[in-house]
Write a protein that holds these residues in place. Structure first.
Motif, PDB file in Angstrom:
ATOM      1  N   SER A 136       0.843  -1.193   0.000  1.00 45.93           N
ATOM      2  CA  SER A 136       0.000   0.000   0.000  1.00 45.93           C
ATOM      3  C   SER A 136       0.879   1.244   0.000  1.00 45.93           C
ATOM      4  O   SER A 136       1.615   1.497   0.953  1.00 45.93           O
ATOM      5  N   SER A 137       0.797   2.017  -1.074  1.00 53.49           N
ATOM      6  CA  SER A 137       1.595   3.247  -1.135  1.00 53.49           C
ATOM      7  C   SER A 137       1.012   4.319  -0.213  1.00 53.49           C
ATOM      8  O   SER A 137       1.752   5.164   0.296  1.00 53.49           O
ATOM      9  N   HIS A 138      -0.291   4.262   0.024  1.00 56.84           N
ATOM     10  CA  HIS A 138      -0.894   5.190   0.982  1.00 56.84           C
ATOM     11  C   HIS A 138      -0.307   4.944   2.377  1.00 56.84           C
ATOM     12  O   HIS A 138       0.056   5.882   3.084  1.00 56.84           O
ATOM     13  N   SER A 139      -0.210   3.670   2.755  1.00 62.22           N
ATOM     14  CA  SER A 139       0.349   3.337   4.068  1.00 62.22           C
ATOM     15  C   SER A 139       1.827   3.691   4.143  1.00 62.22           C
ATOM     16  O   SER A 139       2.292   4.195   5.168  1.00 62.22           O
ATOM     17  N   ALA A 140       2.559   3.432   3.076  1.00 63.00           N
ATOM     18  CA  ALA A 140       3.981   3.787   3.048  1.00 63.00           C
ATOM     19  C   ALA A 140       4.153   5.291   3.213  1.00 63.00           C
ATOM     20  O   ALA A 140       4.995   5.753   3.994  1.00 63.00           O
ATOM     21  N   LEU A 141       3.342   6.061   2.508  1.00 65.20           N
ATOM     22  CA  LEU A 141       3.427   7.522   2.561  1.00 65.20           C
ATOM     23  C   LEU A 141       3.134   8.045   3.969  1.00 65.20           C
ATOM     24  O   LEU A 141       3.933   8.798   4.537  1.00 65.20           O
ATOM     25  N   ALA A 158      -2.132   9.942  14.053  1.00 60.48           N
ATOM     26  CA  ALA A 158      -3.594   9.820  13.973  1.00 60.48           C
ATOM     27  C   ALA A 158      -4.057   9.815  12.519  1.00 60.48           C
ATOM     28  O   ALA A 158      -4.898   8.996  12.123  1.00 60.48           O
ATOM     29  N   VAL A 159      -3.496  10.694  11.702  1.00 59.88           N
ATOM     30  CA  VAL A 159      -3.848  10.736  10.277  1.00 59.88           C
ATOM     31  C   VAL A 159      -3.447   9.416   9.606  1.00 59.88           C
ATOM     32  O   VAL A 159      -4.216   8.856   8.812  1.00 59.88           O
ATOM     33  N   ALA A 160      -2.271   8.905   9.944  1.00 58.36           N
ATOM     34  CA  ALA A 160      -1.811   7.632   9.369  1.00 58.36           C
ATOM     35  C   ALA A 160      -2.777   6.497   9.703  1.00 58.36           C
ATOM     36  O   ALA A 160      -3.103   5.675   8.839  1.00 58.36           O
ATOM     37  N   MET A 161      -3.242   6.444  10.932  1.00 56.45           N
ATOM     38  CA  MET A 161      -4.167   5.387  11.341  1.00 56.45           C
ATOM     39  C   MET A 161      -5.490   5.470  10.572  1.00 56.45           C
ATOM     40  O   MET A 161      -6.035   4.450  10.156  1.00 56.45           O
ATOM     41  N   VAL A 162      -5.987   6.689  10.380  1.00 55.05           N
ATOM     42  CA  VAL A 162      -7.238   6.866   9.634  1.00 55.05           C
ATOM     43  C   VAL A 162      -7.055   6.422   8.182  1.00 55.05           C
ATOM     44  O   VAL A 162      -7.893   5.691   7.632  1.00 55.05           O
ATOM     45  N   MET A 221      -4.846   4.308   6.919  1.00 54.82           N
ATOM     46  CA  MET A 221      -4.650   2.853   6.806  1.00 54.82           C
ATOM     47  C   MET A 221      -5.941   2.089   7.094  1.00 54.82           C
ATOM     48  O   MET A 221      -6.228   1.091   6.431  1.00 54.82           O
ATOM     49  N   TYR A 222      -6.730   2.569   8.048  1.00 56.53           N
ATOM     50  CA  TYR A 222      -8.026   1.947   8.314  1.00 56.53           C
ATOM     51  C   TYR A 222      -8.923   2.063   7.085  1.00 56.53           C
ATOM     52  O   TYR A 222      -9.582   1.094   6.680  1.00 56.53           O
ATOM     53  N   ASP A 223      -8.947   3.239   6.490  1.00 57.56           N
ATOM     54  CA  ASP A 223      -9.755   3.481   5.300  1.00 57.56           C
ATOM     55  C   ASP A 223      -9.311   2.579   4.145  1.00 57.56           C
ATOM     56  O   ASP A 223     -10.140   2.017   3.441  1.00 57.56           O
ATOM     57  N   ALA A 224      -8.006   2.438   3.953  1.00 60.17           N
ATOM     58  CA  ALA A 224      -7.489   1.633   2.842  1.00 60.17           C
ATOM     59  C   ALA A 224      -7.886   0.167   2.965  1.00 60.17           C
ATOM     60  O   ALA A 224      -8.223  -0.478   1.972  1.00 60.17           O
ATOM     61  N   SER A 225      -7.848  -0.366   4.187  1.00 58.27           N
ATOM     62  CA  SER A 225      -8.150  -1.788   4.359  1.00 58.27           C
ATOM     63  C   SER A 225      -9.609  -2.042   4.709  1.00 58.27           C
ATOM     64  O   SER A 225     -10.051  -3.189   4.684  1.00 58.27           O
ATOM     65  N   GLY A 226     -10.343  -1.013   5.014  1.00 63.01           N
ATOM     66  CA  GLY A 226     -11.743  -1.180   5.381  1.00 63.01           C
ATOM     67  C   GLY A 226     -12.677  -0.674   4.311  1.00 63.01           C
ATOM     68  O   GLY A 226     -13.168  -1.435   3.468  1.00 63.01           O
ATOM     69  N   VAL A 227     -12.894   0.622   4.309  1.00 60.17           N
ATOM     70  CA  VAL A 227     -13.887   1.235   3.425  1.00 60.17           C
ATOM     71  C   VAL A 227     -13.539   1.021   1.957  1.00 60.17           C
ATOM     72  O   VAL A 227     -14.361   0.543   1.174  1.00 60.17           O
ATOM     73  N   ARG A 228     -12.299   1.373   1.559  1.00 60.62           N
ATOM     74  CA  ARG A 228     -11.936   1.261   0.146  1.00 60.62           C
ATOM     75  C   ARG A 228     -11.904  -0.189  -0.313  1.00 60.62           C
ATOM     76  O   ARG A 228     -12.242  -0.496  -1.455  1.00 60.62           O
ATOM     77  N   ARG A 229     -11.526  -1.108   0.552  1.00 63.50           N
ATOM     78  CA  ARG A 229     -11.540  -2.525   0.182  1.00 63.50           C
ATOM     79  C   ARG A 229     -12.978  -2.999  -0.044  1.00 63.50           C
ATOM     80  O   ARG A 229     -13.260  -3.744  -0.981  1.00 63.50           O
ATOM     81  N   SER A 230     -13.893  -2.559   0.796  1.00 60.10           N
ATOM     82  CA  SER A 230     -15.308  -2.916   0.627  1.00 60.10           C
ATOM     83  C   SER A 230     -15.860  -2.370  -0.685  1.00 60.10           C
ATOM     84  O   SER A 230     -16.634  -3.050  -1.365  1.00 60.10           O
ATOM     85  N   VAL A 231     -15.474  -1.157  -1.037  1.00 58.61           N
ATOM     86  CA  VAL A 231     -15.911  -0.558  -2.305  1.00 58.61           C
ATOM     87  C   VAL A 231     -15.428  -1.420  -3.475  1.00 58.61           C
ATOM     88  O   VAL A 231     -16.166  -1.652  -4.438  1.00 58.61           O
TER      89      VAL A 231
END
Length: 150
Positions: free
Chosen positions: A51-56, A80-84, A86-96
């Motif tokens: 995940s480049s978002h997580s790496a960034l 805090a921003v990093a946690m949000v 990474m949560y979004d990448a593996s949760g919401v965006r994965r569901s989409v």
């Protein structure tokens, strides 16, 4: 002009984009190895390993911690921003992405159903989010790059 000079010479911004760039290059390389094809879209596309978002965001957070201190307000905010993210990448965006797969299948099967023949939508993008392992790998990559570069 001073703003641009300071922006270009900002270590934290540099580390952040180096981490993103390396993660995106790794996606192209891993696609080449696993799918036996050179897919330049993987360099700019979302989803995939790592995940480049997580790496960034983890490179950003780690660089801030190294530069400003682990007890600083800046580090707390960046973490805090990093946690949000990474949560979004593996949760919401994965569901989409999973929903897109299902909708694409429905659209592909439309020829079997008269009521769906009017659907003329293009295929939805399915590779949007990340598995938890892709997020974890990106986070580790970001932490490593920040520690090496800083």
């Amino acid at each position: 002009m001073l703003f641009i000079h300071e922006l270009i010479n900002n270590e934290i911004i540099s580390v952040t984009f180096i981490a993103w760039f390396i993660a995106q290059i790794l996606k192209v390389i891993l696609t080449l190895i696993t799918d036996k094809k050179f897919d330049v879209y993987r360099f700019v596309g979302s989803g995939g390993m790592p995940s480049s978002h997580s790496a960034l965001v983890m490179a950003l957070s780690t660089a801030v911690g190294l530069k400003k201190g682990w007890g600083s307000v800046e580090y707390a905010i960046s973490l805090a921003v990093a946690m949000v993210v990474m949560y979004d990448a593996s949760g919401v965006r994965r569901s989409v992405g999973k929903q897109a797969m299902i909708l694409n299948k429905i659209i592909a099967d439309k020829h079997n159903h008269k009521s769906l023949k009017e659907i003329r939508e293009k295929r939805l993008k399915e590779l949007i989010g990340h598995t938890p392992i892709e997020v974890f790998a990106g986070a580790l990559l970001g932490i490593l790059i920040a520690n090496v570069v800083m």
